[in-house]
Write a protein that holds these residues in place. Structure first.
Motif, PDB file in Angstrom:
ATOM      1  N   GLU A 137       0.829  -1.201   0.000  1.00 24.84           N
ATOM      2  CA  GLU A 137       0.000   0.000   0.000  1.00 24.84           C
ATOM      3  C   GLU A 137       0.868   1.258   0.000  1.00 24.84           C
ATOM      4  O   GLU A 137       0.571   2.231  -0.695  1.00 24.84           O
ATOM      5  CB  GLU A 137      -0.918  -0.001   1.227  1.00 24.84           C
ATOM      6  N   LEU A 138       1.971   1.234   0.738  1.00 23.48           N
ATOM      7  CA  LEU A 138       2.884   2.364   0.782  1.00 23.48           C
ATOM      8  C   LEU A 138       3.500   2.623  -0.593  1.00 23.48           C
ATOM      9  O   LEU A 138       3.549   3.759  -1.055  1.00 23.48           O
ATOM     10  CB  LEU A 138       3.986   2.121   1.811  1.00 23.48           C
ATOM     11  N   ILE A 139       3.947   1.597  -1.246  1.00 22.76           N
ATOM     12  CA  ILE A 139       4.537   1.743  -2.579  1.00 22.76           C
ATOM     13  C   ILE A 139       3.508   2.309  -3.549  1.00 22.76           C
ATOM     14  O   ILE A 139       3.817   3.198  -4.353  1.00 22.76           O
ATOM     15  CB  ILE A 139       5.103   0.400  -3.075  1.00 22.76           C
ATOM     16  N   ALA A 140       2.276   1.820  -3.477  1.00 20.62           N
ATOM     17  CA  ALA A 140       1.228   2.315  -4.363  1.00 20.62           C
ATOM     18  C   ALA A 140       0.958   3.801  -4.110  1.00 20.62           C
ATOM     19  O   ALA A 140       0.826   4.589  -5.055  1.00 20.62           O
ATOM     20  CB  ALA A 140      -0.052   1.505  -4.164  1.00 20.62           C
ATOM     21  N   LYS A 141       0.909   4.205  -2.833  1.00 22.56           N
ATOM     22  CA  LYS A 141       0.662   5.605  -2.512  1.00 22.56           C
ATOM     23  C   LYS A 141       1.814   6.509  -2.932  1.00 22.56           C
ATOM     24  O   LYS A 141       1.602   7.631  -3.389  1.00 22.56           O
ATOM     25  CB  LYS A 141       0.389   5.770  -1.015  1.00 22.56           C
ATOM     26  N   ILE A 142       3.036   6.030  -2.789  1.00 20.18           N
ATOM     27  CA  ILE A 142       4.200   6.814  -3.215  1.00 20.18           C
ATOM     28  C   ILE A 142       4.153   7.031  -4.725  1.00 20.18           C
ATOM     29  O   ILE A 142       4.418   8.134  -5.212  1.00 20.18           O
ATOM     30  CB  ILE A 142       5.520   6.123  -2.802  1.00 20.18           C
ATOM     31  N   ASN A 143       3.805   6.012  -5.458  1.00 19.15           N
ATOM     32  CA  ASN A 143       3.727   6.132  -6.916  1.00 19.15           C
ATOM     33  C   ASN A 143       2.598   7.051  -7.362  1.00 19.15           C
ATOM     34  O   ASN A 143       2.640   7.608  -8.463  1.00 19.15           O
ATOM     35  CB  ASN A 143       3.567   4.757  -7.561  1.00 19.15           C
ATOM     36  N   GLU A 144       1.579   7.231  -6.529  1.00 20.80           N
ATOM     37  CA  GLU A 144       0.434   8.069  -6.878  1.00 20.80           C
ATOM     38  C   GLU A 144       0.603   9.534  -6.494  1.00 20.80           C
ATOM     39  O   GLU A 144      -0.261  10.344  -6.787  1.00 20.80           O
ATOM     40  CB  GLU A 144      -0.829   7.516  -6.209  1.00 20.80           C
ATOM     41  N   VAL A 145       1.702   9.900  -5.853  1.00 22.59           N
ATOM     42  CA  VAL A 145       1.908  11.287  -5.431  1.00 22.59           C
ATOM     43  C   VAL A 145       2.010  12.180  -6.663  1.00 22.59           C
ATOM     44  O   VAL A 145       2.768  11.910  -7.587  1.00 22.59           O
ATOM     45  CB  VAL A 145       3.185  11.427  -4.571  1.00 22.59           C
ATOM     46  N   ASP A 146       1.210  13.260  -6.686  1.00 19.48           N
ATOM     47  CA  ASP A 146       1.256  14.242  -7.773  1.00 19.48           C
ATOM     48  C   ASP A 146       2.185  15.375  -7.345  1.00 19.48           C
ATOM     49  O   ASP A 146       1.799  16.266  -6.599  1.00 19.48           O
ATOM     50  CB  ASP A 146      -0.145  14.768  -8.066  1.00 19.48           C
ATOM     51  N   TRP A 147       3.431  15.319  -7.799  1.00 19.80           N
ATOM     52  CA  TRP A 147       4.442  16.275  -7.362  1.00 19.80           C
ATOM     53  C   TRP A 147       4.156  17.687  -7.856  1.00 19.80           C
ATOM     54  O   TRP A 147       4.693  18.647  -7.324  1.00 19.80           O
ATOM     55  CB  TRP A 147       5.831  15.812  -7.789  1.00 19.80           C
ATOM     56  N   ASN A 148       3.299  17.834  -8.847  1.00 13.41           N
ATOM     57  CA  ASN A 148       2.943  19.168  -9.319  1.00 13.41           C
ATOM     58  C   ASN A 148       2.055  19.899  -8.313  1.00 13.41           C
ATOM     59  O   ASN A 148       2.016  21.127  -8.298  1.00 13.41           O
ATOM     60  CB  ASN A 148       2.232  19.092 -10.672  1.00 13.41           C
ATOM     61  N   LYS A 149       1.362  19.163  -7.474  1.00 10.07           N
ATOM     62  CA  LYS A 149       0.483  19.773  -6.468  1.00 10.07           C
ATOM     63  C   LYS A 149       1.200  20.026  -5.139  1.00 10.07           C
ATOM     64  O   LYS A 149       0.686  20.757  -4.306  1.00 10.07           O
ATOM     65  CB  LYS A 149      -0.732  18.877  -6.220  1.00 10.07           C
ATOM     66  N   VAL A 150       2.377  19.452  -4.942  1.00 16.43           N
ATOM     67  CA  VAL A 150       3.131  19.626  -3.709  1.00 16.43           C
ATOM     68  C   VAL A 150       3.888  20.946  -3.786  1.00 16.43           C
ATOM     69  O   VAL A 150       4.577  21.228  -4.770  1.00 16.43           O
ATOM     70  CB  VAL A 150       4.122  18.458  -3.491  1.00 16.43           C
ATOM     71  N   LYS A 151       3.742  21.773  -2.743  1.00 15.97           N
ATOM     72  CA  LYS A 151       4.394  23.079  -2.726  1.00 15.97           C
ATOM     73  C   LYS A 151       5.889  22.928  -2.450  1.00 15.97           C
ATOM     74  O   LYS A 151       6.308  22.064  -1.683  1.00 15.97           O
ATOM     75  CB  LYS A 151       3.777  23.982  -1.648  1.00 15.97           C
ATOM     76  N   GLU A 152       6.670  23.824  -3.047  1.00 11.36           N
ATOM     77  CA  GLU A 152       8.109  23.832  -2.826  1.00 11.36           C
ATOM     78  C   GLU A 152       8.423  24.502  -1.504  1.00 11.36           C
ATOM     79  O   GLU A 152       7.769  25.467  -1.119  1.00 11.36           O
ATOM     80  CB  GLU A 152       8.819  24.599  -3.945  1.00 11.36           C
ATOM     81  N   GLU A 153       9.408  23.983  -0.812  1.00 10.45           N
ATOM     82  CA  GLU A 153       9.870  24.601   0.424  1.00 10.45           C
ATOM     83  C   GLU A 153      11.008  25.541   0.058  1.00 10.45           C
ATOM     84  O   GLU A 153      11.819  25.248  -0.813  1.00 10.45           O
ATOM     85  CB  GLU A 153      10.371  23.540   1.396  1.00 10.45           C
ATOM     86  N   SER A 154      11.079  26.664   0.746  1.00  9.44           N
ATOM     87  CA  SER A 154      12.140  27.609   0.420  1.00  9.44           C
ATOM     88  C   SER A 154      13.039  27.835   1.623  1.00  9.44           C
ATOM     89  O   SER A 154      12.599  28.275   2.673  1.00  9.44           O
ATOM     90  CB  SER A 154      11.544  28.931  -0.036  1.00  9.44           C
ATOM     91  N   ASN A 155      14.301  27.472   1.465  1.00  5.40           N
ATOM     92  CA  ASN A 155      15.332  27.729   2.465  1.00  5.40           C
ATOM     93  C   ASN A 155      14.972  27.230   3.862  1.00  5.40           C
ATOM     94  O   ASN A 155      15.161  27.914   4.847  1.00  5.40           O
ATOM     95  CB  ASN A 155      15.660  29.215   2.522  1.00  5.40           C
ATOM     96  N   ILE A 156      14.457  26.047   3.954  1.00  5.53           N
ATOM     97  CA  ILE A 156      14.129  25.452   5.242  1.00  5.53           C
ATOM     98  C   ILE A 156      15.418  25.170   5.992  1.00  5.53           C
ATOM     99  O   ILE A 156      16.310  24.497   5.488  1.00  5.53           O
ATOM    100  CB  ILE A 156      13.321  24.150   5.066  1.00  5.53           C
ATOM    101  N   GLY A 157      15.534  25.704   7.185  1.00  3.98           N
ATOM    102  CA  GLY A 157      16.687  25.443   8.024  1.00  3.98           C
ATOM    103  C   GLY A 157      17.962  26.134   7.610  1.00  3.98           C
ATOM    104  O   GLY A 157      19.031  25.789   8.059  1.00  3.98           O
ATOM    105  N   SER A 158      17.845  27.138   6.755  1.00  5.09           N
ATOM    106  CA  SER A 158      19.062  27.786   6.291  1.00  5.09           C
ATOM    107  C   SER A 158      19.513  28.930   7.186  1.00  5.09           C
ATOM    108  O   SER A 158      20.624  29.392   7.079  1.00  5.09           O
ATOM    109  CB  SER A 158      18.872  28.323   4.864  1.00  5.09           C
ATOM    110  N   ARG A 159      18.655  29.382   8.077  1.00  2.88           N
ATOM    111  CA  ARG A 159      19.021  30.483   8.960  1.00  2.88           C
ATOM    112  C   ARG A 159      18.744  30.098  10.411  1.00  2.88           C
ATOM    113  O   ARG A 159      17.683  29.593  10.742  1.00  2.88           O
ATOM    114  CB  ARG A 159      18.229  31.735   8.618  1.00  2.88           C
ATOM    115  N   PHE A 160      19.708  30.392  11.236  1.00  4.47           N
ATOM    116  CA  PHE A 160      19.576  30.114  12.655  1.00  4.47           C
ATOM    117  C   PHE A 160      19.808  31.409  13.429  1.00  4.47           C
ATOM    118  O   PHE A 160      20.671  32.201  13.077  1.00  4.47           O
ATOM    119  CB  PHE A 160      20.609  29.069  13.121  1.00  4.47           C
ATOM    120  N   ASP A 161      19.064  31.581  14.488  1.00  7.87           N
ATOM    121  CA  ASP A 161      19.234  32.760  15.325  1.00  7.87           C
ATOM    122  C   ASP A 161      20.000  32.325  16.567  1.00  7.87           C
ATOM    123  O   ASP A 161      19.456  31.698  17.469  1.00  7.87           O
ATOM    124  CB  ASP A 161      17.878  33.337  15.701  1.00  7.87           C
ATOM    125  N   PHE A 162      21.281  32.671  16.640  1.00 11.45           N
ATOM    126  CA  PHE A 162      22.130  32.289  17.745  1.00 11.45           C
ATOM    127  C   PHE A 162      22.202  33.392  18.809  1.00 11.45           C
ATOM    128  O   PHE A 162      23.019  33.322  19.709  1.00 11.45           O
ATOM    129  CB  PHE A 162      23.545  31.969  17.250  1.00 11.45           C
TER     130      PHE A 162
END
Length: 66
Positions: free
Chosen positions: A39-64
């Motif tokens: 079931e996991l393999i089937a769901k992975i193959n069915e993912v529509d990557w065009n509908k998934v939003k892009e992440e921008s610079n996740i974890g690139s800045r830290f406040d020390f």
């Protein structure tokens, strides 16, 4: 010896370029869960990557400052 040194410098430059390109590539992530492996393999193959939003610079800045 100079040829070997130049070769290492060129290899390092190419590795640095690849790392810089990798940092600039957009990242898309999604969560898929299932109760069985098939079931996991089937769901992975069915993912529509065009509908998934892009992440921008996740974890690139830290406040020390804390």
């Amino acid at each position: 010896m100079d040829a070997a040194r130049e070769k290492r410098a060129e290899e390092k430059k190419s590795v640095d370029k690849k790392a810089a390109q990798k940092e600039q590539e957009p990242v898309k992530r999604t969560i898929v869960s299932a109760s069985s492996m098939d079931e996991l393999i089937a769901k992975i193959n069915e993912v529509d990557w065009n509908k998934v939003k892009e992440e921008s610079n996740i974890g690139s800045r830290f406040d020390f400052s804390v």
